[in-house]
Design an enzyme around this catalytic site. Structure first.
Site, PDB file in Angstrom:
ATOM      1  N   ASP A   1       0.765  -1.036  -0.013  1.00 58.87           N
ATOM      2  CA  ASP A   1       0.000  -0.019  -0.103  1.00 58.87           C
ATOM      3  C   ASP A   1       1.014   1.746  -0.185  1.00 58.87           C
ATOM      4  OD1 ASP A   1       0.849  -1.006   2.650  1.00 58.87           O
ATOM      5  OD2 ASP A   1      -0.582   0.129   3.297  1.00 58.87           O
ATOM      6  N   GLU A   2      -0.227   2.313  -0.319  1.00 58.35           N
ATOM      7  CA  GLU A   2       0.522   3.709  -0.494  1.00 58.35           C
ATOM      8  C   GLU A   2       2.376   4.669  -0.564  1.00 58.35           C
ATOM      9  OE1 GLU A   2      -2.118   5.068   3.342  1.00 58.35           O
ATOM     10  OE2 GLU A   2      -0.223   4.148   3.424  1.00 58.35           O
TER      11      GLU A   2
END
Lengths: 695, 695
Positions: free
Chosen positions: A320-321
């Protein structure tokens, strides 16, 4: 003897007579203290008394894990009742538990977890295909035991139960704040109590690498401030979880959220080091170099080690991210993107994910990743964990991918339990899927991100609210009554204390620290009165509203850290106001009750004031305390209007609403939760005489 | 640098200016949260702020135990404040601790435990001859840390401190109810916090033999229901205690209180077996056979094993409460008495004691025993532990024997803390001894007998009250102010929670069990209101008043088991009434306050009533709840008389006193503690107008 035979035997001795004719569906939930609610439940007549002669007998398949489960059950029963139980076998056991066959050596997704439990005045019987179901049944039994007019007892009942979703998990981030093993263990006890079956262990982050690696010891020695789990401890926790029917899915987040890896291994990063453990919160630039073959060689060896350590079939690689800044800044990486026709960073991350997925697959495991790892074309055995939402989950399912929902179950955001409870992995966009596609939605996981929790308050952020999420994932979709949920949650919360969870005991203790140990009982009560009606600011507003930039060294000792995420007192007040207003404010007793509450709040600020002089932690919340007092005065003024029988004048209303608006502005990161109810009172008495229910 | 040099250095930089001129003696106790009060204390100006940079440096003698003590200190400081402390060394340490030299390998009676502690706005300094004093100083520092208007801080202060008595102990009976190791450990943490230095481990009884014997394994395997400490666990506890400056004195009670020995070894008894573990409480007949040489051979081997396991110089052989019935019933023993010219059973026990003392001496240890082992002519190195009283202690001292006082410190009797606090080993008959004889009185021990305690409530029976006994044994004899003691005890009690002691958290949890987990907050408050003003029946009346004969299998889940031994609420109410009456009942605000309290009590029974229908544990106390209501009505009636300005009529008084008399009768083993204060109100308004202070 099978369950069917046993049922026949029981009917022969009149068991059928003990059962009420009312077959309880999920809709008309009976008043039994169960969470999650079982799939099928019939209440009977009478109850089974619990005394020191209580004993358990196992039949059918047996294994040491079942013996330990029974010992644990007896210990827990003894704690709940304070009745000493020897646990010695008896010729006439109180509870007979039959298990058909073993479950898998390593617990698998989708194993049979069903069970039946029958309790009569004579005894109890559990029947389950596997130890997983048997252990769930023991937890159901424990929830049923309560004090009664004649002693401790479990009510006569017949339950046939099984889960709605096969993946029901809790994720704990142990990286941003290290969470010691014993704290994890008591939370696993909590998961067992509410029949969750996955512990997702978020082990690495920018702020810490928490698992011992013998292959690459610099990962944990340089990346953890010495706060990590040894491999022995990890094996111990996995065994502990298995004993409770819980799978352990490790997560090593990559290519982003990985600064702590780079402290010992800067060569993995996309920009030269040196790196330090990140102390702040947020999304940071460091990311693994997806263009360097050495990265994959390292990860191959690392995954080889970790997939041996963690037996579960699933291995979480995060994903993620990634903000892409290090990638953008590297000419070498830009060059790589061009030469490999990777049009953007998303494509570059997809390339990385596929390489890592191949590594994980090579080591015999299947990948779990956050939304970002879902790239059309990835192998079908991956599981998408959706932090983005039901839409993204449904999209993946429509293309034949498995998914679990976490959006809506973030425990750190401070939502009401009712709001979490309303989130259903199979509703919304998922409702339009074909039945086969719907089957791909495996369940969900609540997530405990750890910016603002440590050993002291983490239990209170997870419990009791996590029990409601566990119910959403276990019970029939039709089980949705909010009032019933809160009522049962109240009871389950008290019972969870017997497991050693500290979600209730931490609170008065933290308040005493805030007040100072020398505070008088009256001053402590005043602090408690205020604390009981405020909640921390919600969602991601906490960083923005912080008095100073929070870091991992920021003490979590303020009122915002100490209060539960949901104010029971404000919820009850709001219910009282709703009832009062909807009955046209005519109930004088109800008005008197509201008045008593409002007077207590109005006068509380004066009682609390001495502490604002002696404690910086109370001084910080002085304005909030004044706000409560002002708000209560508004409520009292509204009640004062009632006997007049005519609508309150407009200028009065405007004046009151101005005060209410002020109360809505969070101060010291706290929300005054009675505000909407008091606004409702003002609007009701302003609308007409006596008063008119506001929408 | 010695302490003197350091003091000079400090004055050079103006430290002297920071100190107030007021030299605090023990008499004018300053408002500092310290228990025990130090021997000498000078308060300064300003305070030392505690933040995450806090660090400690050790100088002089060092040893791993001191490093561990500092780590523990930092952990504790971090818990109290929730400030993360890395504990990393600093070039400018906040606290410098100098230790002159090592203490003894095995901690001895009478070692130097003194220390000095100076805190200024710049930093803090500890100076101690031995690690024992250094560790005490760290505990003093922890008690001084409190929340302040600007953060957490310790006030500027200079302390020179040392104990008054060298033997300051707590005895825990782990035999009647088994107390697990972790519970003992947290209590040792508590002892360290209040500077007690002896843990007296009462390991054997009629109801259990709790220490593993490798030489005679039948002792623990047959005598303990499997609830015993392994030798590894015992060594672990001894090391844990040594780390906290605490000696561990084991007790193996003989020749009486020994039924559990006889389950595996009936040949030791004075009557033929078989024997079973005793399940009831009281004094029982079984006693060792003092006439059988095999008894002494067995004890020789047993003592050889146990004196190796327990390093302390002292070895407790019990010796109390032999009823002599088995001896009287045995012709062989009667014959022995005649042939050895032992005129009675007391003489026979003296014979036994002397034989056992020789065995203990042979193995290099000195004997401790209860009063009964004090027989004129026994060797002078024994220590008499007096359960009988100061008289017997003084008598022993007059004849040159060492003694410690336990009479007056029995925690299980339910006395008020003030009553324990008033007991001084050196007062009463001991005051008439010569100074040399007074020196023989080594101190005292509080005793936690375990008929009515288990892991769940034992902390609440020991704490916080034991801190007051610790002060009696440590602080100057002149430290006797009751109000100051209670005020500091309140603070220390809250601080003790940070050690993990459960003396406060257990209480709401046990009340929730009694109420049922589904009880509403209002119902729980009603139960708490009642629970807060009752105390268990005192002294030895509990057995006599029990609803059924209590045994070790009796659940300790009743209100009498759940409530603290001392009602703070009743004590505060009584203080309010005293103040009100002594001011001739003229303070209208005080009257209003009393009225609010009395109305709450009067109306509480109605609020509690629903629970009496659903919980047998609440039903049991229904009469007590009605009694509180009736009592409160009497108090309100008394207040109603005040405006009349004339004495209340005699018949009214008689009527009220009759109700009060009823309230004095314990029901369900509970005493209604506000009774005397309400009686005082009635007598005051009956005596004259407005009212006259009763004696």
């Amino acid at each position: 003897m099978t369950f069917g035979e046993w049922m026949q035997g029981i009917s022969a001795i009149g068991f059928a007579l003990l059962l009420c004719a009312t077959s309880a569906t999920a809709q008309d939930q009976p008043k039994l203290n169960l969470m999650p609610m079982p799939a099928n439940l019939q209440t009977g007549t009478g109850d089974l008394r619990i005394d020191s002669s209580f004993s358990v007998a196992l039949t059918g398949h047996t294994e040491p894990r079942l013996d330990r489960a029974v010992q644990r059950f007896l210990r827990q029963l003894s704690r709940q009742t304070a009745i000493p139980l020897s646990g010695k076998p008896s010729t006439k056991p109180t509870l007979t538990m039959h298990t058909d066959h073993a479950s898998k050596e390593v617990q698998e997704l989708g194993e049979d977890e069903s069970y039946t439990l029958s309790i009569s005045t004579d005894g109890a019987k559990i029947d389950a295909p596997t130890p997983l179901g048997a252990m769930h049944a023991l937890q159901t039994f424990l929830q049923l035991v309560e004090v009664s007019p004649n002693g401790f007892a479990a009510p006569a009942v017949t339950i046939q139960d099984k889960p709605r979703f096969p993946w029901r998990g809790l994720m704990i981030d142990v990286a941003r704040h290290f969470i010691p093993l014993d704290v994890l263990k008591r939370n696993l006890d909590g998961l067992e109590a509410v029949k969750m079956n996955v512990f997702h262990w978020h082990l690495s982050e920018n702020q810490g690498f928490r698992a011992e690696s013998k292959k690459f010891p610099k990962l944990h020695t340089l990346g953890s401030d010495g706060l990590y789990y040894t491999q022995d401890e990890i094996r111990d926790l996995i065994a502990y979880a298995r004993d409770r029917g819980i799978r352990v899915v490790p997560e090593f987040d990559m290519p982003g959220h990985s600064t702590a890896w780079f402290v010992g291994h800067p060569e993995l990063a996309s920009a030269p080091g040196p790196y330090e453990i990140e102390r702040k919160w947020g999304i940071f630039d460091p990311a693994m170099d997806p263009t360097n073959e050495k990265t994959y060689k390292f990860l191959d060896e690392f995954v080889a080690e970790m997939t041996k350590l963690f037996p579960d079939h699933y291995f979480h690689i995060g994903g993620d991210e990634v903000n892409g800044k290090q990638w953008d800044a590297s000419p070498k990486i830009q060059e790589f993107k061009k030469s490999h026709a990777l049009k953007d960073n998303e494509a570059l991350q997809a390339y990385f994910s596929q390489r890592v997925q191949k590594i994980v697959t090579k080591h015999g495991k299947a990948v779990v990743g956050w939304d970002e790892v879902f790239i059309p074309g990835v192998p079908k055995d991956i599981v998408i964990q959706s932090w983005r939402g039901q839409e993204s989950l449904a999209k993946a399912a429509a293309q034949g991918y498995h998914g679990i929902l976490s959006n809506g179950y973030y425990l750190d955001l401070g939502w009401s339990t009712a709001r979490h409870y309303a989130v259903d992995p199979a509703s919304g966009p998922a409702a339009n899927l074909t039945p086969d596609q719907q089957q791909l939605i495996l369940g969900g996981e609540s997530c405990m991100w750890a910016e603002y929790v440590n050993s002291e308050n983490i239990d209170s952020r997870i419990w009791p609210r996590n029990a409601a999420i566990a119910e959403r994932l276990w019970s029939p979709q039709s089980v949705t009554d909010i009032a019933s949920m809160y009522s049962r949650l109240h009871t389950v919360s008290a019972q969870l204390e017997w497991l050693g969870l500290t979600h209730r005991t931490y609170y008065p203790q933290m308040l005493r620290r805030i007040a100072g140990h020398a505070a008088t009982p009256e001053q402590l009560t005043a602090l408690r009165t205020l604390a009981d009606v405020v909640e921390p600011v919600k969602d991601y507003t906490r960083e923005a509203s912080a008095p100073a930039e929070p870091t991992s060294a920021t003490p979590l000792n303020r009122l915002v850290d100490a209060i539960p995420l949901e104010s029971d007192a404000a919820r009850r007040f709001s219910e009282q106001v709703d009832k009062f207003v909807s009955a046209s404010c005519r109930d004088a007793d109800a008005a008197a009750q509201l008045r008593v509450q409002l007077i207590t709040w109005r006068d509380n600020d004066a009682r609390l004031r001495p502490l604002t002089q002696t404690s910086f932690l109370v001084k910080e919340v002085a304005a909030t305390s004044q706000g409560l007092s002002a708000l209560a005065s508004v409520g009292l003024a509204a009640l004062d209007h009632l006997p007049k029988g005519s609508p309150a004048p407009d200028d009065w209303k405007a004046q009151q609403l101005a005060i209410i608006e002020q109360a809505k502005t969070p101060k010291s990161q706290l929300l005054l939760m009675p505000t909407p109810a008091i606004q409702k009172l003002v609007e009701a008495v302003s609308a007409g005489g006596n008063c008119v229910a506001a929408k």
